[in-house]
Design an enzyme around this catalytic site. Structure first.
Site, mmCIF file in Angstrom:
data_model
loop_
_atom_site.group_PDB
_atom_site.id
_atom_site.type_symbol
_atom_site.label_atom_id
_atom_site.label_comp_id
_atom_site.label_asym_id
_atom_site.label_seq_id
_atom_site.Cartn_x
_atom_site.Cartn_y
_atom_site.Cartn_z
ATOM 1 N N ARG A 1 0.823 -1.214 0.000
ATOM 2 C CA ARG A 1 0.000 0.000 0.000
ATOM 3 C C ARG A 1 0.859 1.267 0.000
ATOM 4 N NH1 ARG A 1 -4.928 -2.002 3.954
ATOM 5 N NH2 ARG A 1 -6.126 -2.927 2.264
ATOM 6 N N LYS B 1 -20.469 -16.270 1.304
ATOM 7 C CA LYS B 1 -21.893 -16.159 1.624
ATOM 8 C C LYS B 1 -22.718 -15.367 0.621
ATOM 9 C CE LYS B 1 -21.422 -16.491 6.603
ATOM 10 N NZ LYS B 1 -21.398 -15.697 7.832
ATOM 11 N N GLY C 1 -11.328 -8.315 -1.182
ATOM 12 C CA GLY C 1 -10.053 -8.571 -0.512
ATOM 13 C C GLY C 1 -9.534 -9.976 -0.734
ATOM 14 N N GLY D 1 -13.454 -3.797 1.104
ATOM 15 C CA GLY D 1 -14.824 -3.351 1.355
ATOM 16 C C GLY D 1 -15.266 -2.281 0.374
HETATM 17 P P1 ADP Z 1 -13.990 -11.341 -1.181
HETATM 18 O O1 ADP Z 1 -13.199 -10.939 0.034
HETATM 19 O O2 ADP Z 1 -13.138 -11.411 -2.406
HETATM 20 O O3 ADP Z 1 -15.214 -10.486 -1.380
HETATM 21 P P2 ADP Z 1 -15.372 -13.422 0.263
HETATM 22 O O4 ADP Z 1 -14.920 -12.817 1.530
HETATM 23 O O5 ADP Z 1 -16.806 -13.310 -0.071
HETATM 24 O O6 ADP Z 1 -14.501 -12.854 -0.964
HETATM 25 O O7 ADP Z 1 -15.066 -14.982 0.245
HETATM 26 C C1 ADP Z 1 -13.805 -15.528 0.403
HETATM 27 C C2 ADP Z 1 -13.855 -16.802 1.159
HETATM 28 O O8 ADP Z 1 -14.821 -17.693 0.631
HETATM 29 C C3 ADP Z 1 -12.550 -17.548 1.112
HETATM 30 O O9 ADP Z 1 -11.948 -17.494 2.377
HETATM 31 C C4 ADP Z 1 -12.929 -18.980 0.718
HETATM 32 O O10 ADP Z 1 -12.280 -19.961 1.460
HETATM 33 C C5 ADP Z 1 -14.420 -18.998 0.982
HETATM 34 N N1 ADP Z 1 -15.094 -20.047 0.196
HETATM 35 C C6 ADP Z 1 -15.090 -20.223 -1.124
HETATM 36 N N2 ADP Z 1 -15.751 -21.338 -1.470
HETATM 37 C C7 ADP Z 1 -16.191 -21.909 -0.316
HETATM 38 C C8 ADP Z 1 -16.924 -23.094 -0.004
HETATM 39 N N3 ADP Z 1 -17.343 -23.920 -0.963
HETATM 40 N N4 ADP Z 1 -17.186 -23.357 1.287
HETATM 41 C C9 ADP Z 1 -16.763 -22.505 2.257
HETATM 42 N N5 ADP Z 1 -16.066 -21.374 2.023
HETATM 43 C C10 ADP Z 1 -15.776 -21.077 0.757
HETATM 44 MG MG MG Z 2 -13.568 -11.299 2.102
#
Ligand code: ADP
Ligand code: MG
Length: 397
Positions: A40, A201, A354, A377
């Site tokens: 950063r 989620k 992230g 975020g």
């Molecule tokens: P971002 O930060 O890019 O927005 P998220 O925080 O929504 O992404 O999701 C990232 C997490 O989702 C990762 O830590 C990953 O392990 C988890 N993940 C992906 N697929 C699955 C799954 N099938 N079951 C549980 N967790 C999952």
């Molecule tokens: Mg995340």
């Protein structure tokens, strides 16, 4: 949301004092407080160097961690000043406060071509409350406000938004790039626009799904959220991540996509495990019914082929959310394959979120993407189409 904002190039900064909001919220070693990743700080260099070359006196500021309005020595920005000074090859004057006597005196004495760093803005209780008195005091240090902290633009804080009420406000190069590429892709995308949504989620991605349903031509679903979609279709999901409260919503999204003529792709196979662990064995599940004793951990080979095909002729691909539990080597293949497909397409490729950014970097595809958003975020709220206070406060072009 207007993404067409004035930048440092649209304003005369020569001989002026410039308050520059950076994102120096760097990860630190818990014991020694040493900076463990200076990405950063490096990312801020182009804007800083430009301002210094133009003959501005730069008063940099940032938050670090969550001191909650108190002075917490372990969250001092002093180590950042040291690292920044090494990277710039010039002195960075460190103030011992944000708008107190020391900062005020040092800012007043600062000469064109010099740079100083204020203390952690969140040492001030007014920062996160967007207190106008604090914003006014920050503004009084300078004559121009430049924001380059994309990671903080979704927050209306004194140093990210409030201060723009009192100074002419423009973006630095980091925010400019985010607005041009991400803003461009949302406002006027090169089509077809393919959105790939994964992660853990549904509930954390509702806003993103909603907004992208309005603008994308194809929506691809993967990651932990797909099991809630499977359930909505009446499948068995075993021990997979499932959000009971969002099953109906997932069904509605599928219907909405159909009504709008948006193509929605869901996995047709997957890799499952009996336990959530780094050395869990990967079991191929053909179809979307997950055995009772297993949980879905990644997309499968047929799905990978389907998704790779879908991005091949895309004009723009926006990706948020890993396809599986990429942190576990046995379940990283889906995310790796999608990253590879993005690396190989001629489309404009944008990664937001992230964990998604971390996954792309970890798998070695970071330099193959058109743009990886620097804000976790903030990039999610950007994709949700929300108004970002730290962007809205900048002068329109
Ligand atoms: P971002 O930060 O890019 O927005 P998220 O925080 O929504 O992404 O999701 C990232 C997490 O989702 C990762 O830590 C990953 O392990 C988890 N993940 C992906 N697929 C699955 C799954 N099938 N079951 C549980 N967790 C999952
Ligand atoms: Mg995340």
């Amino acid at each position: 949301m207007n993404y067409n904002k004035k930048t440092v190039k649209d304003i005369d900064v020569a001989g002026k004092k410039v308050l520059l909001r950076c994102d120096f919220n760097v990860p630190q070693d818990k014991a020694t407080h040493a900076i463990t990743d200076d990405k950063r700080i490096r990312a801020a260099l182009p804007t800083i160097q430009y301002l210094l070359e133009q003959g501005a006196a730069v008063i940099a500021c940032s938050h670090l961690g969550k001191p909650k309005g108190e002075v917490k020595p372990e969250l001092s920005l002093a180590p950042v000043a040291v690292r920044l000074s090494e990277l710039l090859g010039k002195e960075v004057i460190m103030a011992s406060d944000v708008v107190g006597e020391d900062a005020t005196a040092k800012a007043a004495a600062l000469q064109p071509g010099q740079i100083m760093l204020l203390e952690n803005t969140r040492f001030e209780p007014g920062e996160t409350k967007n207190d106008p008195e604090l914003a006014k005091k920050m503004a009084a240090l300078a004559e121009v406000y430049v924001s380059d902290a994309f990671g903080a633009v979704h927050r209306a804080h004194a140093s990210t938004a409030g201060v723009a009420d009192y100074l002419p406000a423009v973006s630095g190069f980091l925010i400019q790039k985010e607005l041009e590429i991400m803003g461009g892709a949302l406002a006027n995308p090169k089509r077809p626009l393919v959105a790939i949504l994964g992660g853990s989620k549904v509930s954390s991605k509702i806003g993103v799904i909603n907004n992208l349903l309005e603008i994308a031509d194809t929506i691809i679903i993967g990651g932990g959220m797909c099991y809630t979609f499977f359930k909505a279709q009446g499948a068995n999901v075993g021990k997979s991540l499932l959000e009971e409260d969002w099953i109906e919503y997932a069904g509605q999204m599928m219907k909405k996509a159909e009504e709008k003529g948006v193509k929605m792709l869901l996995p047709v196979d997957g890799m499952a495990a009996t336990e959530f662990s780094p050395d869990a064995e990967a079991h191929l599940v053909d179809g979307i019914d997950i055995p009772e004793n297993m949980m879905g951990m990644d997309i499968g080979p047929k799905t990978i082929a389907l998704y790779a095909e879908a991005v091949k002729d895309a004009g723009t691909v926006i990706w948020n959310g890993p396809m599986g539990v990429f942190e576990f080597a046995n379940f990283a293949e889906g995310t790796r394959a999608v990253a590879k497909a993005l690396a190989e397409t001629n489309a404009i490729t944008i990664v937001g979120g992230g964990d998604s950014a971390a996954a792309v970097a970890q798998l070695g595809f970071a330099d193959k993407m058109t743009h990886i958003s620097t804000g976790g975020g903030a990039s999610l709220e950007f994709l949700e189409g929300k108004e970002l206070p730290g962007v809205a406060c900048l002068l329109d072009k």
